[in-house]
Each structure stands twice: as structure tokens, then as C-alpha cells.
Write a protein that holds these residues in place. Sequence first.
Motif, short mmCIF file in Angstrom:
data_model
loop_
_atom_site.label_atom_id
_atom_site.label_comp_id
_atom_site.label_asym_id
_atom_site.label_seq_id
_atom_site.Cartn_x
_atom_site.Cartn_y
_atom_site.Cartn_z
N HIS A 193 0.77 -1.32 0.03
CA HIS A 193 0.09 -0.04 -0.11
C HIS A 193 0.90 1.25 -0.06
O HIS A 193 0.36 2.56 0.27
N VAL A 194 2.13 1.15 -0.29
CA VAL A 194 3.19 2.12 -0.20
C VAL A 194 2.93 3.22 0.85
O VAL A 194 3.00 4.42 0.89
N GLN A 195 2.64 2.48 2.12
CA GLN A 195 2.54 3.24 3.38
C GLN A 195 3.83 3.62 3.95
O GLN A 195 4.82 2.65 3.75
N THR A 196 4.00 4.80 4.64
CA THR A 196 5.12 5.23 5.21
C THR A 196 5.11 4.71 6.70
O THR A 196 3.88 4.94 7.38
N VAL A 197 5.98 4.05 7.19
CA VAL A 197 5.90 3.58 8.56
C VAL A 197 7.38 3.98 9.54
O VAL A 197 8.29 3.81 8.81
N VAL A 198 7.08 4.65 10.50
CA VAL A 198 8.31 4.99 11.49
C VAL A 198 7.99 4.23 12.69
O VAL A 198 6.89 4.36 13.17
N MET A 199 8.85 3.40 13.13
CA MET A 199 8.92 2.33 14.19
C MET A 199 9.83 2.66 15.28
O MET A 199 11.23 2.55 14.68
N VAL A 200 9.45 3.12 16.47
CA VAL A 200 10.57 2.83 17.59
C VAL A 200 10.59 1.50 18.16
O VAL A 200 9.37 0.95 18.44
N THR A 201 11.85 0.87 18.25
CA THR A 201 11.99 -0.50 18.85
C THR A 201 13.12 -0.73 19.54
O THR A 201 14.24 -0.06 19.29
N HIS A 202 13.08 -1.55 20.37
CA HIS A 202 14.47 -2.14 20.98
C HIS A 202 15.03 -3.25 20.45
O HIS A 202 16.06 -4.01 20.84
N ASP A 203 14.12 -3.92 19.53
CA ASP A 203 14.42 -5.35 19.07
C ASP A 203 15.05 -5.34 17.91
O ASP A 203 14.62 -5.09 16.98
N PRO A 204 16.28 -6.06 17.91
CA PRO A 204 17.11 -6.05 16.20
C PRO A 204 16.33 -6.72 15.34
O PRO A 204 16.30 -6.19 14.28
N TYR A 205 15.46 -7.95 15.95
CA TYR A 205 14.58 -8.49 14.75
C TYR A 205 13.50 -7.58 14.11
O TYR A 205 13.39 -8.02 13.11
N ALA A 206 12.86 -7.03 14.86
CA ALA A 206 11.93 -5.99 14.44
C ALA A 206 12.50 -4.94 13.55
O ALA A 206 12.14 -4.76 12.46
N ALA A 207 13.67 -4.36 13.84
CA ALA A 207 14.36 -3.31 13.19
C ALA A 207 14.74 -3.87 11.70
O ALA A 207 14.90 -3.24 10.89
N ALA A 208 15.20 -5.27 11.81
CA ALA A 208 15.53 -5.83 10.48
C ALA A 208 14.61 -5.80 9.45
O ALA A 208 14.93 -6.10 8.22
N HIS A 209 13.30 -5.66 9.67
CA HIS A 209 12.07 -5.54 8.92
C HIS A 209 12.18 -4.25 7.84
O HIS A 209 11.42 -3.97 7.12
N ALA A 210 12.98 -3.36 8.58
CA ALA A 210 13.01 -1.99 8.09
C ALA A 210 13.72 -1.68 7.03
O ALA A 210 14.96 -2.51 6.56
N ASP A 211 13.52 -0.87 6.02
CA ASP A 211 14.37 -0.48 5.00
C ASP A 211 15.70 0.65 5.41
O ASP A 211 16.73 0.66 4.99
N ARG A 212 15.23 1.03 6.67
CA ARG A 212 16.54 1.92 7.32
C ARG A 212 16.31 2.02 8.66
O ARG A 212 15.42 1.90 9.20
N VAL A 213 17.41 1.99 9.27
CA VAL A 213 17.59 2.05 10.90
C VAL A 213 18.33 3.16 11.29
O VAL A 213 19.41 3.39 10.82
#
Length: 250
Positions: A193-213
Amino acid sequence: MTITTLKAAVELRKVSRQYGAVTALDAVDLTIAPAAFTAIMGPSGSGKSTLLHCAAGLDRATGGDVIIDGVPLGGLSERDLTKLRRERVGFVFQSFNLIPALSAEQNVALPMRLAGRRPDPGQVKAMLAEVGLADRAKHRPSELSGGQQQRVAIARALVSRPAVLFADEPTGALDTKASRDVLRLLRLAVDRHVQTVVMVTHDPYAAAHADRVIFLADGRIADQTEGSVDAAEIAVRMTRLEERTGLEER
């Protein structure tokens, strides 16, 4: 509202946030690309939640400029800021923040009702189906698991197709399977859906789903990745950052 030429989904220009004598954010410059998944990480007290709150218009910066979907927040009244958040921003929190007395479908429809619009039943049903809860539409939060409640929260955040979806530790209260379901849905929102997502996390596994950390330390951007990076590499970078921050505090 004053509209600027849209160059980013969210832009922070020299943004600072003071809480008394404490500097939570220190002149941060950050551009969030549209239709991308950005993760924010950092040691405890690094300013990551403050950054999200300022970027989302939940908290006022004490210096600099925040721009969401081309709209500078600094000159907005509280009424206009509330309207912008309602129309252009979606939120997902660790604690779900569902209304206990409402069913899943009523919770999903709530943003449209708050905006003064008649909910589209077909749109609400489609969003619940997309998060795998078509058969739970009439259930209240107390009748749903934690993972199911978070999926309702994601459907609620996405139903109005906001310019930006902000997620604050969305997997923090979930088990491994439920966490993976939530991360898959956030990734799908970006890719399908070409949605922009910004996520705060402490979990490296979760962050690995992102395009940029983006890694924060002491209210400043200390490091960042571009493109696909695995959880192990993210964990190594976090460990180095925590060690460096600990040494600087001694």
C-alpha cells in the motif's frame, strides 16, 4: 495551514526538545522517505520515544521545525494540530489503546467517526480481513489475544490511509508469533500500500524488517543503516553504541 513543497513524508530540521535542564533531542536533522519503513533504535534514554512523539506531533519541539506531509507543525494551533494528526497520521502503541466497550469493527471505525465522517462498513471489513480478523469483527478487546488486539490497532491506524504510520514498540508486549504477525503486517503496508511507517523498537529482529535503521544516542543521530540489514548486524551496532555511550558517561 501553510503548505510547503512535499519532499518527504516527515522532516525534522534542527529539532530539539528540552525537559527542564535535560536535553532529550539535540538539533536533530532527519528526513523520512515516503513509502518506506524506518526503524528508530537507541539505548535507554537516548531520545527515541521523544523523537517519535515530536515527529508525530504528539509533543511540541522546543527548537527547530517538524514537517508532516508538507505541513510545518510549528505555526499550527492545537486545534489544527489535532486535525492534522487525525487526518494524516496513524498510531500504533505497545499497549494497543483500544476502547474496551467497542467491538473490533467499532474500534477500527473510530478514526472516521472522530473525523466527523460516516464509517464505510465495507472499508472497515476489508481492513479487518487484511489483518486476518474478519471473523472477529464483533469481538471486544477482552475477547481477543494480545496479538489480535494489536492487529485491530493496526487496522484502525491504516483504515484512513494516513500519510505516516507511527508505531511505538508495537511488539513489546507480544510473544514471538504475534510479534512476527505484526511485523509482517507493517512490512506489507509498506510494500503493498506504499505506506510510510516509522517504528521505535529495542528489538533488532523487529528493526531488520525496516528499510532503514536510525540509531540515537544522547539525543543525537549516532549511526544509521540503508537497505536490508539483518538482525545480527543491527544487534552488533546496538552493542557498540551502548558500550560507547557507557564509556562516555564514566
